[in-house]
Design an enzyme around this catalytic site. Structure first.
Site, PDB file in Angstrom:
ATOM      1  N   LYS A  85      18.431 -29.395   8.714  1.00  0.00           N
ATOM      2  CA  LYS A  85      18.912 -29.016  10.050  1.00  0.00           C
ATOM      3  C   LYS A  85      19.669 -30.199  10.647  1.00  0.00           C
ATOM      4  O   LYS A  85      19.223 -31.347  10.527  1.00  0.00           O
ATOM      5  CB  LYS A  85      17.720 -28.629  10.923  1.00  0.00           C
ATOM      6  CG  LYS A  85      18.095 -28.125  12.316  1.00  0.00           C
ATOM      7  CD  LYS A  85      16.836 -27.707  13.091  1.00  0.00           C
ATOM      8  CE  LYS A  85      17.170 -27.109  14.455  1.00  0.00           C
ATOM      9  NZ  LYS A  85      15.965 -26.695  15.205  1.00  0.00           N
ATOM     10  N   SER A 160      16.082 -21.955  16.813  1.00  0.00           N
ATOM     11  CA  SER A 160      17.331 -22.662  16.687  1.00  0.00           C
ATOM     12  C   SER A 160      17.640 -23.100  15.264  1.00  0.00           C
ATOM     13  O   SER A 160      18.778 -23.463  14.974  1.00  0.00           O
ATOM     14  CB  SER A 160      17.317 -23.890  17.590  1.00  0.00           C
ATOM     15  OG  SER A 160      16.267 -24.765  17.195  1.00  0.00           O
ATOM     16  N   SER A 184      11.229 -22.472  16.851  1.00  0.00           N
ATOM     17  CA  SER A 184      12.498 -22.543  16.114  1.00  0.00           C
ATOM     18  C   SER A 184      12.400 -22.672  14.608  1.00  0.00           C
ATOM     19  O   SER A 184      13.429 -22.630  13.931  1.00  0.00           O
ATOM     20  CB  SER A 184      13.349 -23.688  16.650  1.00  0.00           C
ATOM     21  OG  SER A 184      13.957 -23.287  17.847  1.00  0.00           O
TER      22      SER A 184
HETATM   23  N1  GLN Z   1      13.946 -20.651  21.623  1.00  0.00           N
HETATM   24  C1  GLN Z   1      13.228 -21.703  22.290  1.00  0.00           C
HETATM   25  C2  GLN Z   1      14.189 -22.436  23.204  1.00  0.00           C
HETATM   26  O1  GLN Z   1      15.259 -22.001  23.350  1.00  0.00           O
HETATM   27  C3  GLN Z   1      12.619 -22.628  21.284  1.00  0.00           C
HETATM   28  C4  GLN Z   1      13.595 -23.539  20.663  1.00  0.00           C
HETATM   29  C5  GLN Z   1      13.007 -24.469  19.671  1.00  0.00           C
HETATM   30  O2  GLN Z   1      11.902 -24.269  19.185  1.00  0.00           O
HETATM   31  N2  GLN Z   1      13.737 -25.534  19.384  1.00  0.00           N
HETATM   32  O3  GLN Z   1      13.876 -23.430  23.767  1.00  0.00           O
END
Ligand code: GLN
Length: 505
Positions: A85, A160, A184
């Protein structure tokens, strides 16, 4: 055989590939080459990668082959290709975090996790697409365009860590690393039919991982099988003096647990609050069937109530933006990447403000504004302080539940992958994708998603949550469930997904 249909190397698990490389039945170079070709063939449609480092991957593979030729002992993931990532720093590759503000930035150091991958002779193929600074649930918040779900190119791969999940589901990489602040890793794993794990907070070093919300962020594996996830987890876990929140204890033996394949006597709690309204019927059906199967396999199943989970989402959307408003202050046009308006006419503050306005996307700006507001004098107690109290209540719900059961389970996501574009105009609908995953981040406890079948032809994930430092319990349950589902189906779930190849044929 065409690159699209050659499943011998690109379809293999990490455990299988490492064995092929160790025995000399395949060279690490052949393995890397097959995956690089697969990326060339499929990534124009999937867009999982922001940066592919073919030369670096082949050099790492050649080093594995040379080590084998010398008779050196190879580690359990030597020669296995991995997608990283784009939030992890790695020398020799750009790190953008899916943001314009870091475009062109070349980190001068390796994250601890990246260093451990190098030491384990894992072959890093490149950096994957992500929601900007890991804020999002669909990878549509990337400044570099969205990623498609390999099961259905018109749908989101989750976020994400959507690029990482799509890369593994599309067989471009055998393994991937993601980060999970509110779901995420688990949410993209669920909607792409993969195993995804958020380890216990502090179990994996955050050093060199660009911070979103430091008290919640945790790196972890994405893989096609429970054993592969465990092998990667074991490779990256363990104490790191460079991360002050790193746990100074031997990591749990997740590899042994993944291979145990028995849940006899395990006490499983089904979280009452993570069901009902808003949950797709197909998702609930696959989840209930999986729980019934676990009971058949000898587990004891009870219903458990965690009443404070209802407030997890609002608490998270105060705490995470608060921490991000502080963490992202470092992107000030002076230290990294983009600089706008530095023409001798504008002062430093004007350059900072122009750079941040041009470099950050709308979701990041929204979070910085919410976080700054929640932390401001006069509002701090009402918002941030209140959210921290809720966080304590959620942790207590977990503690009480784990007095009675070994693990908790729920669906990983309320729905299967939704169509690209469906929620981009509705932040609240997007946030709801993480309804089930956020409690574990707030409590710092480990959680994982394991595939439990298909609904409307799309993958459904079952979430397993365990007490802090008991990550191995999740692997035990997931390994047993995976083995039983594969046996009943006659093949692994991902073998059911020729969709991408059909779409590209
Ligand atoms: N979808 C959640 C957010 O937008 C979690 C994102 C994540 O785990 N990085 O913050």
């Amino acid at each position: 055989m065409s690159v699209l249909s050659d499943t011998s190397l690109v379809g293999a698990t990490a455990a299988q590939l490492a064995a092929l490389v160790a025995s000399g039945d395949a060279s690490a170079r052949e393995v890397a080459q097959a995956h690089l070709e697969r990326i060339s063939a499929t990534d124009p449609a999937v867009h999982a990668f922001l940066h592919v480092d073919a030369a670096g991957a082949l050099a790492a593979a050649d080093a594995v082959d040379a080590a084998r030729a010398r008779g050196d002992a190879l580690g359990p993931l030597a020669g296995v290709p991995l997608a990283l990532k784009d939030v992890f720093t790695m020398r020799g590759m750009p790190t953008t975090c899916g943001s314009r503000i870091l475009e062109g930035w070349l980190p001068p150091y390796d994250a601890t996790v990246t260093r451990r991958l190098r030491e384990a002779s894992v072959v890093v193929l490149g950096k994957t697409n992500m929601d900007e600074f890991a804020m999002g649930s669909s990878t549509e918040n990337s400044a570099y365009g969205p990623t498609a779900n390999p099961w259905d190119l018109t749908r989101i791969p989750g976020g994400s860590s959507g690029g990482s999940a799509a890369a593994v589901a599309a067989r471009q990489a055998t393994l991937a690393l993601g980060t999970d602040t509110g779901g995420s890793i688990r949410q993209p794993a669920a909607v792409c039919g993969l195993v995804g794990v958020k380890p216990t907070y502090g179990g994996v070093s955050r050093n060199g991982l660009v911070a979103f919300s430091s008290s919640l962020d945790q790196a972890g594996p994405l893989a096609r099988t429970v054993l592969d996830a465990a092998l990667l987890h074991a490779t990256i876990a363990g104490h790191d003096p460079l991360d002050s929140t790193s746990i100074d204890q031997p990591p749990p033996d997740v590899v042994a647990a993944a291979s145990r394949r028995d849940v006899g006597g395990m006490r499983i709690g089904v979280v009452r609050e993570l069901a009902g309204e808003g949950y797709q019927p197909g998702v609930e059906a696959r989840f209930r069937e999986a729980v019934a199967l676990l009971e058949e396999l000898g587990a004891q199943v009870v219903e458990v109530s965690c009443p404070s989970f209802a407030y997890a989402l609002p608490a998270y959307y105060l705490i995470a933006p608060s921490e991000c408003s502080s963490n992202l202050a470092r992107f000030d046009a002076m230290r990294y990447g983009l600089r706008v308006g530095d023409d001798g006419e504008h002062g430093a503050e004007e350059v900072m403000s122009r750079t941040r306005a041009a470099g950050f996307g709308p979701e990041v700006i929204r979070r910085i504004m919410i976080g700054t507001y929640a932390l401001s004098s006069g509002y701090y107690d009402a918002y941030y302080g209140q959210a921290q109290k809720v966080r304590t209540l959620i942790t207590r719900d977990f503690t009480a539940a784990f007095d009675d059961v070994d693990v908790l389970v729920s669906p990983t996501t309320p729905t299967v992958a939704f169509p690209l574009g469906e929620r981009t105009g509705d932040p609240m609908a997007m946030y709801a994708a993480d309804l089930c995953t956020i409690p574990a981040n707030l409590a710092g406890t480990p959680a994982m998603s394991v595939p439990c079948g298909l609904a409307d032809g799309l993958p459904v994930g079952l979430q397993v949550m365990a007490p802090a430092l008991a990550d191995e319990r999740m692997y035990r349950l997931a390994g047993a469930l995976e083995a039983e589902l594969d046996a009943r189906r006659g093949h692994a779930l991902l073998d059911e997904a020729p969709v991408l190849d059909e779409a590209l044929a």
